[in-house]
Design an enzyme around this catalytic site. Sequence first.
Site, PDB file in Angstrom:
ATOM      1  N   GLU A 106       0.837  -1.212   0.000  1.00  0.00           N
ATOM      2  CA  GLU A 106       0.000   0.000   0.000  1.00  0.00           C
ATOM      3  C   GLU A 106       0.870   1.260   0.000  1.00  0.00           C
ATOM      4  OE1 GLU A 106      -2.340  -1.480   3.393  1.00  0.00           O
ATOM      5  OE2 GLU A 106      -4.126  -1.024   2.200  1.00  0.00           O
TER       6      GLU A 106
ATOM      7  N   GLU B 157      -3.592  -9.524   3.668  1.00  0.00           N
ATOM      8  CA  GLU B 157      -4.400  -9.251   4.872  1.00  0.00           C
ATOM      9  C   GLU B 157      -5.494 -10.287   5.105  1.00  0.00           C
ATOM     10  OE1 GLU B 157      -3.319  -7.043   2.742  1.00  0.00           O
ATOM     11  OE2 GLU B 157      -2.739  -5.181   3.744  1.00  0.00           O
TER      12      GLU B 157
HETATM   13  C1  3H9 Z   1      -1.533  -4.927   7.079  1.00  0.00           C
HETATM   14  O1  3H9 Z   1      -0.569  -4.544   6.490  1.00  0.00           O
HETATM   15  C2  3H9 Z   1      -2.770  -4.105   7.288  1.00  0.00           C
HETATM   16  C3  3H9 Z   1      -2.835  -2.879   6.403  1.00  0.00           C
HETATM   17  O2  3H9 Z   1      -3.442  -3.200   5.170  1.00  0.00           O
HETATM   18  C4  3H9 Z   1      -3.683  -1.790   7.007  1.00  0.00           C
HETATM   19  C5  3H9 Z   1      -3.249  -1.208   8.285  1.00  0.00           C
HETATM   20  C6  3H9 Z   1      -4.079  -0.012   8.688  1.00  0.00           C
HETATM   21  N1  3H9 Z   1       4.220  -7.360  11.949  1.00  0.00           N
HETATM   22  O3  3H9 Z   1       7.616 -14.979   8.995  1.00  0.00           O
HETATM   23  P1  3H9 Z   1       8.988 -14.851   9.558  1.00  0.00           P
HETATM   24  C7  3H9 Z   1       7.744 -11.074  12.536  1.00  0.00           C
HETATM   25  S1  3H9 Z   1      -1.586  -6.465   7.817  1.00  0.00           S
HETATM   26  C8  3H9 Z   1       4.913  -7.717  13.038  1.00  0.00           C
HETATM   27  O4  3H9 Z   1       9.486 -15.936  10.419  1.00  0.00           O
HETATM   28  P2  3H9 Z   1      10.150 -15.067   6.945  1.00  0.00           P
HETATM   29  C9  3H9 Z   1       7.402 -12.535  12.800  1.00  0.00           C
HETATM   30  O5  3H9 Z   1       6.448 -12.655  13.823  1.00  0.00           O
HETATM   31  C10 3H9 Z   1       0.023  -7.127   7.524  1.00  0.00           C
HETATM   32  N2  3H9 Z   1       5.805  -8.731  13.060  1.00  0.00           N
HETATM   33  O6  3H9 Z   1      10.081 -14.530   8.428  1.00  0.00           O
HETATM   34  C11 3H9 Z   1       8.763 -13.089  13.172  1.00  0.00           C
HETATM   35  O7  3H9 Z   1       9.012 -12.737  14.524  1.00  0.00           O
HETATM   36  P3  3H9 Z   1       9.873 -13.715  15.444  1.00  0.00           P
HETATM   37  C12 3H9 Z   1       0.171  -7.647   6.152  1.00  0.00           C
HETATM   38  C13 3H9 Z   1       5.989  -9.409  11.927  1.00  0.00           C
HETATM   39  O8  3H9 Z   1      11.403 -14.519   6.390  1.00  0.00           O
HETATM   40  C14 3H9 Z   1       9.729 -12.281  12.292  1.00  0.00           C
HETATM   41  O9  3H9 Z   1       9.003 -11.108  11.898  1.00  0.00           O
HETATM   42  N3  3H9 Z   1       1.447  -8.306   6.022  1.00  0.00           N
HETATM   43  C15 3H9 Z   1       5.301  -9.075  10.750  1.00  0.00           C
HETATM   44  O10 3H9 Z   1       9.879 -16.530   6.907  1.00  0.00           O
HETATM   45  C16 3H9 Z   1      10.161 -13.013  11.051  1.00  0.00           C
HETATM   46  O11 3H9 Z   1       9.006 -13.469  10.363  1.00  0.00           O
HETATM   47  C17 3H9 Z   1       1.592  -9.615   6.274  1.00  0.00           C
HETATM   48  O12 3H9 Z   1       0.644 -10.304   6.586  1.00  0.00           O
HETATM   49  C18 3H9 Z   1       4.377  -7.997  10.792  1.00  0.00           C
HETATM   50  N4  3H9 Z   1       3.684  -7.611   9.699  1.00  0.00           N
HETATM   51  O13 3H9 Z   1       8.931 -14.378   6.187  1.00  0.00           O
HETATM   52  C19 3H9 Z   1       2.978 -10.184   6.124  1.00  0.00           C
HETATM   53  N5  3H9 Z   1       5.685  -9.913   9.766  1.00  0.00           N
HETATM   54  O14 3H9 Z   1      11.195 -13.852  14.777  1.00  0.00           O
HETATM   55  C20 3H9 Z   1       3.315 -11.040   7.294  1.00  0.00           C
HETATM   56  C21 3H9 Z   1       6.611 -10.738  10.305  1.00  0.00           C
HETATM   57  O15 3H9 Z   1       9.870 -13.044  16.757  1.00  0.00           O
HETATM   58  N6  3H9 Z   1       4.659 -11.537   7.258  1.00  0.00           N
HETATM   59  N7  3H9 Z   1       6.787 -10.428  11.616  1.00  0.00           N
HETATM   60  O16 3H9 Z   1       9.094 -15.019  15.464  1.00  0.00           O
HETATM   61  C22 3H9 Z   1       5.077 -12.538   6.442  1.00  0.00           C
HETATM   62  O17 3H9 Z   1       4.331 -13.038   5.613  1.00  0.00           O
HETATM   63  C23 3H9 Z   1       6.477 -13.044   6.606  1.00  0.00           C
HETATM   64  O18 3H9 Z   1       6.919 -12.627   7.871  1.00  0.00           O
HETATM   65  C24 3H9 Z   1       7.497 -12.539   5.553  1.00  0.00           C
HETATM   66  C25 3H9 Z   1       8.913 -12.992   5.983  1.00  0.00           C
HETATM   67  C26 3H9 Z   1       7.132 -13.168   4.198  1.00  0.00           C
HETATM   68  C27 3H9 Z   1       7.486 -11.055   5.446  1.00  0.00           C
END
Ligand code: 3H9
Length: 698
Positions: A103, A123
């Site tokens: 976004e 999301e």
């Molecule tokens: C959104 O954006 C809403 C908006 O539209 C509107 C808002 C108003 N936040 O997965 P990993 C942490 S909703 C906080 O193992 P990888 C995760 O918990 C969001 N923390 O790594 C982990 O912590 P820990 C939309 C986050 O390399 C560490 O980072 N976005 C977030 O296998 C490593 O993560 C998503 O849904 C976050 N957003 O994969 C994307 N993301 O080490 C969500 C990760 O303490 N994230 N953490 O356990 C992912 O899909 C994967 O993390 C990503 C990396 C592909 C990025």
Amino acid sequence: MSVVSYEINEHIGVIRINNPPVNALSHALRAAIQDAVNAAQTDESKALLLICEGRTFIAGADITEFGKPPKDPWLPELLDTIEQSGKIVIAAIHGTALGGGLETALASHYRCAVPSAKIGLPEVKLGLLPGAGGTQRLPRLTGAKAALDIMTSGIPIAAGKGEALGVIDRIIDGDLEQGAMAFAKELVEGGAKPRRVSELSVDPASASADMFDEYRKNVAKRARGQIAPQNIIKCVEAAAELSFDEGSKIERQLFEACMYSPQSAAMRHLFFAEREAAKVNDIPKDTPLRSIESVGIVGGGTMGGGIAMNFANVGIPVTLLEINNDALDRGLGIVKKNYAISMKKGKLSEQQVEQCLSLISGTTDYNDLADADLAIEAVFENIDIKKEVFARLDSVCKQGAILATNTSYQDVDQIAAATGRPEDVIGLHFFSPANVMKLLEIVRADKTADDVVATCMKMAKGIRKVPVLSGVCYGFIGNRMLGKYFTEAQLCLIEGSSPEQIDSVLQTWGMAMGPLAVGDLAGLDIGYKARQGLSDTEKGDPKTWAVADALVEMDRLGQKSGAGYYKYDAETRRRESDPAVMKVVEEKAAEFKVTRRDIGDQEILDRLIFALVNEGAKILEEGIAQRSGDIDVVYVYGYGFPVARGGPMHFADAVGLSEVYETICAFRDQPGGERWEPAPLLEKLAKAGSSFAEWSNS
Ligand code: 3H9
């Protein structure tokens, strides 16, 4: 260290984001970007470049802040500031631009990316919709249908596809920053002006009423009962029909409706539970790991073949061992057939399939497993045969090799004791079909070495599985609980329900399939044979399995024999009710003197789901599972439990443990309710007004 730094380099203002691990848009980051963009408006820069340090571009809003009081600037406000910038803003993407990250890029005026970058709005997987203009901006660029595909699936797309859809303006081969700087300078020299997506309109040809109707129906089928994807469709309709500002108001209302829904709470719980499950509480993070560069598999049946595919898919060579050449040919044939299906579905190219197949070789000689780093036994579920296999592995495998059993039920301690190196032995319980199912239960036996556990947890992620650690007990986490769930299904059947009622209650509630349809799919003979090996005490109340056993004895083995709890069409496998089954049920009820009664849908649901919860509480207290979230991950990834309910333990927490406890006590207090003795942990937490999650985190 600040999360944002700013410098002017050759007239380009570079806003550099550094908020590890994934550059999530925390409050501090939002505020710092806002300050940087505002300050840059009056300096000598001619354009602004948004670029990230570390492994990825912004991966989204900071999910840990959800549910807490919002702090200014909100993401939509920040994105408004970026879009309204008088100087052009260029987003330079590497890694994954997800959710609020994409976004942010959509609010920028130009977007460039390296070829390996992925972009997406995931999301929906958190029970949410893109809430910072994504539902309004994306369809203005790609058209409504393509935007719906991206947002309702949540699956990221490659940068190249993003370019074809008009989201990415330039693919940068080579160094991202250098390429992005060159792109920025080119835009400045060409007199480019801010290009605001919010000022565009959605292509009306992509947004017909019929398309939206069709989409609504499809989503209702593939994301049964989920609010977020339906709300995404409403937002995209608004984008097509209304101004950007009016559409954004609808997006905000529907985003909040999702954010405060139990569904999103459940799905956010699962997001963190899945990541937590990969951690082992008592093993240090920096434990040196063993390397796994080659794998041997004993048993080339459906399970062994499926397991082999997981390793070949990520480039690890596998040797498949069978007792004779015929069995080996059959096994390798199944693997080839599975790959052909993947190719037909477009999941793998012909070249990829050939590459994978070239990594799988067959043998009938144990000595060919001598150099394997990991040997996995996937033979018949019989403890004596498994012990023999392990003794053979012990005699041929090199020192330091990990010896794993894929047993679903057997005692891994006993299997380990058949070797002279129990510290190298572990359970790796894959789920069928093993090349598809994401769950991997990693069973730590009494003597399993820490580095073996840590290596297997890491290896699981490498083969794209979701690992969950389990201690040794009959059936481990998943199947032990499943036994109680199936027991209740059988008892509901003999006491008054029909297979149709039971399956429809569970399926309507969200389970991928009802328990009796699952039985038919798996084959009723499997449970039948397993029961033959149990003592009367282990089998429990004989009326429980009376119907199931009678069906097997009538050669009704489930789908494979064309009939089980239902009748199946030989070609389409469509199921139909079969009055013959109710006849068996009634006969068995009479034989066991059960007076059949009308059983309400709610009772069926409570009995089956709370049976899972009560056993889950015991598993937790015994330390078989490390935390309640691990059990939820097992059920969602291995047993078709609805994601939007967060897993059985989260569901119980959401209902309230005192209500769960009272319902279970009421079941126990009915005649014949002895099996419903509440788990001591459940009783304790219910009385203390606590939850499984609180207990797990304490
Ligand atoms: C959104 O954006 C809403 C908006 O539209 C509107 C808002 C108003 N936040 O997965 P990993 C942490 S909703 C906080 O193992 P990888 C995760 O918990 C969001 N923390 O790594 C982990 O912590 P820990 C939309 C986050 O390399 C560490 O980072 N976005 C977030 O296998 C490593 O993560 C998503 O849904 C976050 N957003 O994969 C994307 N993301 O080490 C969500 C990760 O303490 N994230 N953490 O356990 C992912 O899909 C994967 O993390 C990503 C990396 C592909 C990025």
